[in-house]
Each structure stands twice: as C-alpha cells, then as structure tokens.
Design a protein around this motif. Structure first.
Motif, PDB file in Angstrom:
ATOM      1  N   LYS A   4       6.725   4.230  -8.783  1.00  9.65           N
ATOM      2  CA  LYS A   4       7.659   3.329  -8.077  1.00  9.65           C
ATOM      3  C   LYS A   4       9.051   3.921  -7.933  1.00  9.65           C
ATOM      4  O   LYS A   4       9.743   3.645  -6.963  1.00  9.65           O
ATOM      5  CB  LYS A   4       7.753   1.976  -8.783  1.00  9.65           C
ATOM      6  CG  LYS A   4       6.442   1.234  -8.901  1.00  9.65           C
ATOM      7  CD  LYS A   4       5.925   0.816  -7.557  1.00  9.65           C
ATOM      8  CE  LYS A   4       4.629   0.049  -7.701  1.00  9.65           C
ATOM      9  NZ  LYS A   4       3.946  -0.134  -6.436  1.00  9.65           N
ATOM     10  N   ARG A   5       9.478   4.704  -8.907  1.00 12.19           N
ATOM     11  CA  ARG A   5      10.836   5.269  -8.876  1.00 12.19           C
ATOM     12  C   ARG A   5      10.856   6.727  -8.431  1.00 12.19           C
ATOM     13  O   ARG A   5      11.918   7.319  -8.290  1.00 12.19           O
ATOM     14  CB  ARG A   5      11.481   5.151 -10.271  1.00 12.19           C
ATOM     15  CG  ARG A   5      11.793   3.746 -10.724  1.00 12.19           C
ATOM     16  CD  ARG A   5      12.907   3.071  -9.938  1.00 12.19           C
ATOM     17  NE  ARG A   5      14.075   3.889  -9.692  1.00 12.19           N
ATOM     18  CZ  ARG A   5      15.092   4.045 -10.544  1.00 12.19           C
ATOM     19  NH1 ARG A   5      15.096   3.404 -11.694  1.00 12.19           N
ATOM     20  NH2 ARG A   5      16.102   4.825 -10.247  1.00 12.19           N
TER      21      ARG A   5
ATOM     22  N   GLY B 265       5.460  17.052   3.962  1.00 10.62           N
ATOM     23  CA  GLY B 265       6.624  16.237   4.305  1.00 10.62           C
ATOM     24  C   GLY B 265       6.624  15.872   5.774  1.00 10.62           C
ATOM     25  O   GLY B 265       6.018  16.540   6.609  1.00 10.62           O
ATOM     26  N   PRO B 266       7.316  14.809   6.105  1.00  8.26           N
ATOM     27  CA  PRO B 266       7.330  14.339   7.484  1.00  8.26           C
ATOM     28  C   PRO B 266       8.240  15.205   8.355  1.00  8.26           C
ATOM     29  O   PRO B 266       9.137  15.878   7.862  1.00  8.26           O
ATOM     30  CB  PRO B 266       7.895  12.915   7.364  1.00  8.26           C
ATOM     31  CG  PRO B 266       8.768  12.988   6.156  1.00  8.26           C
ATOM     32  CD  PRO B 266       8.090  13.955   5.215  1.00  8.26           C
ATOM     33  N   THR B 267       7.980  15.165   9.633  1.00  9.72           N
ATOM     34  CA  THR B 267       8.881  15.812  10.593  1.00  9.72           C
ATOM     35  C   THR B 267       9.424  14.726  11.508  1.00  9.72           C
ATOM     36  O   THR B 267       8.744  13.733  11.760  1.00  9.72           O
ATOM     37  CB  THR B 267       8.145  16.881  11.423  1.00  9.72           C
ATOM     38  OG1 THR B 267       7.060  16.256  12.097  1.00  9.72           O
ATOM     39  CG2 THR B 267       7.643  18.005  10.547  1.00  9.72           C
ATOM     40  N   PHE B 268      10.624  14.916  11.991  1.00  5.75           N
ATOM     41  CA  PHE B 268      11.273  13.915  12.817  1.00  5.75           C
ATOM     42  C   PHE B 268      11.781  14.594  14.085  1.00  5.75           C
ATOM     43  O   PHE B 268      12.885  15.144  14.093  1.00  5.75           O
ATOM     44  CB  PHE B 268      12.438  13.261  12.070  1.00  5.75           C
ATOM     45  CG  PHE B 268      12.003  12.620  10.795  1.00  5.75           C
ATOM     46  CD1 PHE B 268      12.236  13.243   9.574  1.00  5.75           C
ATOM     47  CD2 PHE B 268      11.340  11.408  10.793  1.00  5.75           C
ATOM     48  CE1 PHE B 268      11.836  12.662   8.397  1.00  5.75           C
ATOM     49  CE2 PHE B 268      10.939  10.824   9.611  1.00  5.75           C
ATOM     50  CZ  PHE B 268      11.189  11.451   8.401  1.00  5.75           C
TER      51      PHE B 268
ATOM     52  N   ASN C  27       7.992   3.363   4.507  1.00  7.89           N
ATOM     53  CA  ASN C  27       7.810   4.618   5.239  1.00  7.89           C
ATOM     54  C   ASN C  27       7.981   5.818   4.316  1.00  7.89           C
ATOM     55  O   ASN C  27       7.232   6.791   4.404  1.00  7.89           O
ATOM     56  CB  ASN C  27       8.801   4.712   6.399  1.00  7.89           C
ATOM     57  CG  ASN C  27       8.496   3.732   7.519  1.00  7.89           C
ATOM     58  OD1 ASN C  27       7.399   3.202   7.615  1.00  7.89           O
ATOM     59  ND2 ASN C  27       9.486   3.480   8.359  1.00  7.89           N
ATOM     60  N   VAL C  28       8.965   5.758   3.429  1.00  8.56           N
ATOM     61  CA  VAL C  28       9.183   6.846   2.471  1.00  8.56           C
ATOM     62  C   VAL C  28       7.964   6.984   1.565  1.00  8.56           C
ATOM     63  O   VAL C  28       7.441   8.091   1.374  1.00  8.56           O
ATOM     64  CB  VAL C  28      10.466   6.608   1.635  1.00  8.56           C
ATOM     65  CG1 VAL C  28      10.528   7.557   0.452  1.00  8.56           C
ATOM     66  CG2 VAL C  28      11.703   6.733   2.512  1.00  8.56           C
ATOM     67  N   ASP C  29       7.500   5.865   1.009  1.00  6.71           N
ATOM     68  CA  ASP C  29       6.330   5.911   0.130  1.00  6.71           C
ATOM     69  C   ASP C  29       5.125   6.499   0.855  1.00  6.71           C
ATOM     70  O   ASP C  29       4.417   7.347   0.309  1.00  6.71           O
ATOM     71  CB  ASP C  29       5.986   4.515  -0.392  1.00  6.71           C
ATOM     72  CG  ASP C  29       7.001   3.995  -1.388  1.00  6.71           C
ATOM     73  OD1 ASP C  29       7.803   4.789  -1.913  1.00  6.71           O
ATOM     74  OD2 ASP C  29       6.990   2.766  -1.642  1.00  6.71           O
ATOM     75  N   ARG C  30       4.900   6.043   2.076  1.00  5.30           N
ATOM     76  CA  ARG C  30       3.758   6.531   2.853  1.00  5.30           C
ATOM     77  C   ARG C  30       3.903   8.025   3.150  1.00  5.30           C
ATOM     78  O   ARG C  30       2.955   8.789   2.999  1.00  5.30           O
ATOM     79  CB  ARG C  30       3.621   5.727   4.144  1.00  5.30           C
ATOM     80  CG  ARG C  30       2.372   6.019   4.919  1.00  5.30           C
ATOM     81  CD  ARG C  30       2.115   5.088   6.114  1.00  5.30           C
ATOM     82  NE  ARG C  30       3.307   4.723   6.862  1.00  5.30           N
ATOM     83  CZ  ARG C  30       3.958   3.543   6.729  1.00  5.30           C
ATOM     84  NH1 ARG C  30       3.525   2.636   5.883  1.00  5.30           N
ATOM     85  NH2 ARG C  30       5.031   3.281   7.451  1.00  5.30           N
ATOM     86  N   ALA C  31       5.095   8.465   3.544  1.00  2.00           N
ATOM     87  CA  ALA C  31       5.308   9.877   3.852  1.00  2.00           C
ATOM     88  C   ALA C  31       5.117  10.748   2.623  1.00  2.00           C
ATOM     89  O   ALA C  31       4.550  11.835   2.710  1.00  2.00           O
ATOM     90  CB  ALA C  31       6.707  10.079   4.439  1.00  2.00           C
TER      91      ALA C  31
END
Length: 155
Positions: free
Chosen positions: A55-56, A147-150, A136-140
C-alpha cells in the motif's frame, strides 16, 4: 504540460516530513517507524508488513527493520492467527497511543496546509481525482514492469 503538483511532489513529501520533526525527536523514532505506526492506526484492515509494503510502496527490507525496531521497543506486537501460521499480523500496543494521537494531529495539520483555500466541493472533487491518479499509479507499477510511457499529457 505536466501539472505543477506532480513536478512539486518531492516538495509535498518534504513538507510532510518536516511537520514530523518534533514528534520524531520527542519519541526518538525514524520517519519510517512513524509511518508504520500511523499506517497501522489508520488502516485497521491492513495489518501485515506485506500490506504496508504494497500500500505504501516501501521496500520490504525497510519495513521489516522498522517493524523489528518498533516491536523491540514495545510499540508493536506480532502474532499469527489460528489456521495461518505463515502470516504475521501486527498490532499497536498502548505504548504507541500517544504517538498515534500526535501523528494524526500532524497529518491533520498537513491536510489543512495543502487544502487551504479550497471549498468543500473542490476538496471532494480533488479527492476523487487523486484517488483515480493513485489507482493509475498502482496499476502502472503492477502491470508495467518497464514503467508507463506518456506520449502526451494533454488528451
């Protein structure tokens, strides 16, 4: 363009930690130890070291050493529940009560500083948006090992 909040996220964390300096000195605790105490106090349904790690988003080794330190100081009890000998459940002791009380007061002050000037409606909307960002952070972090790309922040 990335909103300033995300660029200033280190400042947000720095402000949070700075508000705890007096409490840390008073009880001779680290920020991690106080974070573990407050996590357990504020999240009674999550009572394992694994819960804290997940969680943290903290390192297992750091949480493990923090739990060990808190247990050795009598601020935390560890136990196993019947039928599950593998999972160790964590429970704060009465000795942790003043730390919880003072820590929650610091967290309240932190929230007041962050949300100064926001109406109740704006706060509720912000909380909904930030909950979605957190999801979204947790899912990524879970789904995307690299890691995600934007490609663009503006959609």
């Amino acid at each position: 363009m990335l909103p300033a909040f995300f660029i200033r996220s280190r400042g947000v964390a720095k402000l949070y930690n700075s508000l705890f300096v007096s409490l840390l000195e008073t009880y001779q605790l680290t920020q991690l130890e106080v974070d573990i105490i407050l996590f357990l106090a504020n999240n009674p349904d999550f009572d394992t070291a694994r819960d804290i790690v997940e969680k943290r988003h903290l390192a297992k080794s750091h949480v493990s050493s923090g739990v060990e330190s808190l247990a050795s100081r009598g601020l935390l009890d560890r136990s196993r529940q019947d039928g599950n000998r593998k999972t160790i459940h964590l429970r704060l002791t009465e000795r942790a009560a003043p730390i919880v009380e003072e820590g929650r007061a610091v967290q309240l002050r932190y929230g007041e500083l962050l949300l100064e000037g926001f109406s109740r409606q704006e706060r509720e909307q912000l909380f909904r948006f930030l909950e979605r960002v957190g999801e979204n952070v947790d899912r990524a972090l879970t789904d995307a090992p690299a890691g995600p790309t934007f490609p663009s922040w503006e959609k």
